[in-house]
Design a protein around this motif. Sequence first.
Motif, mmCIF file in Angstrom:
data_model
loop_
_atom_site.group_PDB
_atom_site.id
_atom_site.type_symbol
_atom_site.label_atom_id
_atom_site.label_comp_id
_atom_site.label_asym_id
_atom_site.label_seq_id
_atom_site.Cartn_x
_atom_site.Cartn_y
_atom_site.Cartn_z
ATOM 1 N N GLY A 199 0.808 -1.209 0.000
ATOM 2 C CA GLY A 199 0.000 0.000 0.000
ATOM 3 C C GLY A 199 0.843 1.261 0.000
ATOM 4 N N THR A 200 0.176 2.388 0.112
ATOM 5 C CA THR A 200 0.842 3.685 -0.003
ATOM 6 C C THR A 200 0.802 4.495 1.284
ATOM 7 O OG1 THR A 200 -1.211 4.682 -0.825
ATOM 8 C CG2 THR A 200 0.327 3.824 -2.471
ATOM 9 N N SER A 201 0.200 3.945 2.328
ATOM 10 C CA SER A 201 0.096 4.653 3.606
ATOM 11 C C SER A 201 0.989 3.973 4.634
ATOM 12 C CB SER A 201 -1.350 4.649 4.098
ATOM 13 O OG SER A 201 -1.433 5.129 5.422
ATOM 14 N N PHE A 202 1.832 4.773 5.300
ATOM 15 C CA PHE A 202 2.777 4.196 6.250
ATOM 16 C C PHE A 202 2.685 4.834 7.637
ATOM 17 C CE2 PHE A 202 4.395 3.813 1.932
ATOM 18 C CZ PHE A 202 4.505 2.428 1.848
ATOM 19 N N GLY A 203 1.603 5.559 7.872
ATOM 20 C CA GLY A 203 1.375 6.168 9.175
ATOM 21 C C GLY A 203 -0.070 6.584 9.272
ATOM 22 N N VAL A 204 -0.356 7.592 10.057
ATOM 23 C CA VAL A 204 -1.722 8.098 10.193
ATOM 24 C C VAL A 204 -1.929 9.362 9.360
ATOM 25 C CG1 VAL A 204 -3.396 9.075 11.810
ATOM 26 C CG2 VAL A 204 -2.093 7.044 12.453
ATOM 27 N N ASP A 205 -0.933 10.202 9.272
ATOM 28 C CA ASP A 205 -1.089 11.466 8.556
ATOM 29 C C ASP A 205 -1.312 11.260 7.063
ATOM 30 O OD1 ASP A 205 -0.803 12.897 10.880
ATOM 31 O OD2 ASP A 205 1.356 13.198 10.633
ATOM 32 N N ASP A 206 -0.843 10.143 6.508
ATOM 33 C CA ASP A 206 -1.055 9.874 5.083
ATOM 34 C C ASP A 206 -2.168 8.850 4.858
ATOM 35 O OD1 ASP A 206 0.142 7.549 5.942
ATOM 36 O OD2 ASP A 206 1.722 7.516 4.424
ATOM 37 N N LEU A 207 -2.942 8.552 5.868
ATOM 38 C CA LEU A 207 -3.976 7.524 5.788
ATOM 39 C C LEU A 207 -5.328 8.126 5.422
ATOM 40 C CD1 LEU A 207 -4.884 4.572 6.299
ATOM 41 C CD2 LEU A 207 -5.237 5.221 8.699
ATOM 42 N N ASP A 208 -5.985 7.503 4.455
ATOM 43 C CA ASP A 208 -7.368 7.852 4.143
ATOM 44 C C ASP A 208 -8.102 6.585 3.727
ATOM 45 O OD1 ASP A 208 -6.620 7.361 1.462
ATOM 46 O OD2 ASP A 208 -6.411 9.491 0.999
ATOM 47 N N ALA A 209 -9.394 6.729 3.471
ATOM 48 C CA ALA A 209 -10.219 5.560 3.164
ATOM 49 C C ALA A 209 -9.755 4.856 1.898
ATOM 50 C CB ALA A 209 -11.684 5.976 3.044
ATOM 51 N N ALA A 210 -9.340 5.636 0.902
ATOM 52 C CA ALA A 210 -8.903 5.031 -0.352
ATOM 53 C C ALA A 210 -7.656 4.174 -0.149
ATOM 54 C CB ALA A 210 -8.628 6.119 -1.388
ATOM 55 N N ALA A 211 -6.751 4.649 0.696
ATOM 56 C CA ALA A 211 -5.508 3.918 0.937
ATOM 57 C C ALA A 211 -5.770 2.565 1.591
ATOM 58 C CB ALA A 211 -4.562 4.750 1.801
ATOM 59 N N ILE A 212 -6.647 2.549 2.583
ATOM 60 C CA ILE A 212 -6.900 1.271 3.254
ATOM 61 C C ILE A 212 -7.780 0.367 2.397
ATOM 62 C CG2 ILE A 212 -8.924 1.993 4.609
ATOM 63 C CD1 ILE A 212 -7.618 0.302 6.939
ATOM 64 N N SER A 213 -8.692 0.954 1.641
ATOM 65 C CA SER A 213 -9.560 0.145 0.779
ATOM 66 C C SER A 213 -8.754 -0.607 -0.277
ATOM 67 C CB SER A 213 -10.608 1.028 0.098
ATOM 68 O OG SER A 213 -11.525 1.552 1.039
ATOM 69 N N ALA A 214 -7.740 0.055 -0.832
ATOM 70 C CA ALA A 214 -6.925 -0.580 -1.868
ATOM 71 C C ALA A 214 -6.181 -1.790 -1.309
ATOM 72 C CB ALA A 214 -5.940 0.428 -2.444
ATOM 73 N N VAL A 215 -5.636 -1.655 -0.103
ATOM 74 C CA VAL A 215 -4.904 -2.770 0.496
ATOM 75 C C VAL A 215 -5.845 -3.906 0.863
ATOM 76 C CG1 VAL A 215 -3.444 -3.464 2.437
ATOM 77 C CG2 VAL A 215 -3.050 -1.276 1.298
ATOM 78 N N LEU A 216 -6.973 -3.583 1.458
ATOM 79 C CA LEU A 216 -7.931 -4.621 1.821
ATOM 80 C C LEU A 216 -8.475 -5.336 0.592
ATOM 81 C CD1 LEU A 216 -9.914 -2.795 4.646
ATOM 82 C CD2 LEU A 216 -8.230 -4.623 4.932
ATOM 83 N N ASP A 217 -8.654 -4.608 -0.505
ATOM 84 C CA ASP A 217 -9.202 -5.216 -1.714
ATOM 85 C C ASP A 217 -8.294 -6.304 -2.259
ATOM 86 O OD1 ASP A 217 -11.198 -5.410 -3.755
ATOM 87 O OD2 ASP A 217 -9.848 -4.369 -5.119
ATOM 88 N N THR A 218 -6.994 -6.085 -2.181
ATOM 89 C CA THR A 218 -6.047 -7.106 -2.638
ATOM 90 C C THR A 218 -5.804 -8.161 -1.570
ATOM 91 O OG1 THR A 218 -4.903 -5.601 -4.155
ATOM 92 C CG2 THR A 218 -3.665 -7.507 -3.370
ATOM 93 N N ASN A 219 -5.463 -7.738 -0.367
ATOM 94 C CA ASN A 219 -4.953 -8.662 0.647
ATOM 95 C C ASN A 219 -6.021 -9.470 1.362
ATOM 96 O OD1 ASN A 219 -2.640 -7.311 -0.072
ATOM 97 N ND2 ASN A 219 -2.127 -6.606 1.977
ATOM 98 N N VAL A 220 -7.256 -8.999 1.342
ATOM 99 C CA VAL A 220 -8.330 -9.720 2.020
ATOM 100 C C VAL A 220 -9.432 -10.123 1.038
ATOM 101 C CG1 VAL A 220 -10.017 -9.669 3.893
ATOM 102 C CG2 VAL A 220 -7.843 -8.461 4.153
ATOM 103 N N THR A 221 -10.058 -9.130 0.407
ATOM 104 C CA THR A 221 -11.124 -9.452 -0.536
ATOM 105 C C THR A 221 -10.597 -10.276 -1.698
ATOM 106 O OG1 THR A 221 -12.178 -7.353 0.057
ATOM 107 C CG2 THR A 221 -13.021 -8.487 -1.895
#
Length: 226
Positions: free
Chosen positions: A80-102
């Motif tokens: 993914g592209t987020s490595f902390g909280v300040d660069d974290l948004d819904a799109a960043a976590i959704s992309a990782v979950l879509d590959t790694n879980v879904t």
Amino acid sequence: MTTTLITGANRSLGLETVRRLIDAGHTVYAGMRDTAGGDDARALGAHVVQLDVTEQDSIDRAIATIPELDVLVNNAGILGTSFGVDDLDAAAISAVLDTNVTGVVRVTQAALPLLRESANPVIVNVASGVGFPRWLTTPGRDEYPVPAVPYAASKAALIALTVQYAKNLPGFRVNASDPGYTATEFNGFGGHQTVTEGTDATVALASIGPDGPTGQFHDRDGVIAY
């Protein structure tokens, strides 16, 4: 002969898993998003199939090329592209979950009809100690300094997903592996393990028989107690 499908099989841990399972006598289908990058897997003797875990049509086409299936190794994953909280948004976590879980769910559900025909159906989900809360909170562990939210959350979800699949599929052996801190492109080759060491748990779990463990989380030293 054992027939195995490995996702994310074009490089690093995926490619090493291909090599080791072919050496162990498996017929291996190497799934990857871009088959142009599959020359190394082909050279090892794998059947290369185009498979993008985020696209159902791609998964369905890949599964349709496999005549039988005994082992599924869900290896594909992204940091993914987020490595902390300040660069974290819904799109960043959704992309990782879509590959790694879904993505794992997409592939597993598509593969279930073939796996159900096997005398020894096995699923290995390549997770990470970064998804294990006890290690994230243990000073001195490799996982402890990792600040990334999406990757850790996705691997924690994958471990829970593995347990639930194992409960729902009592005739299967369904387990999760932790490669450990392995030197790959994923971490800028900063890990202290070789890719062979990093695939020890995955290869061992892909090789178990009907009396093997299920619903467990393993690293190269064995079972990790929840």
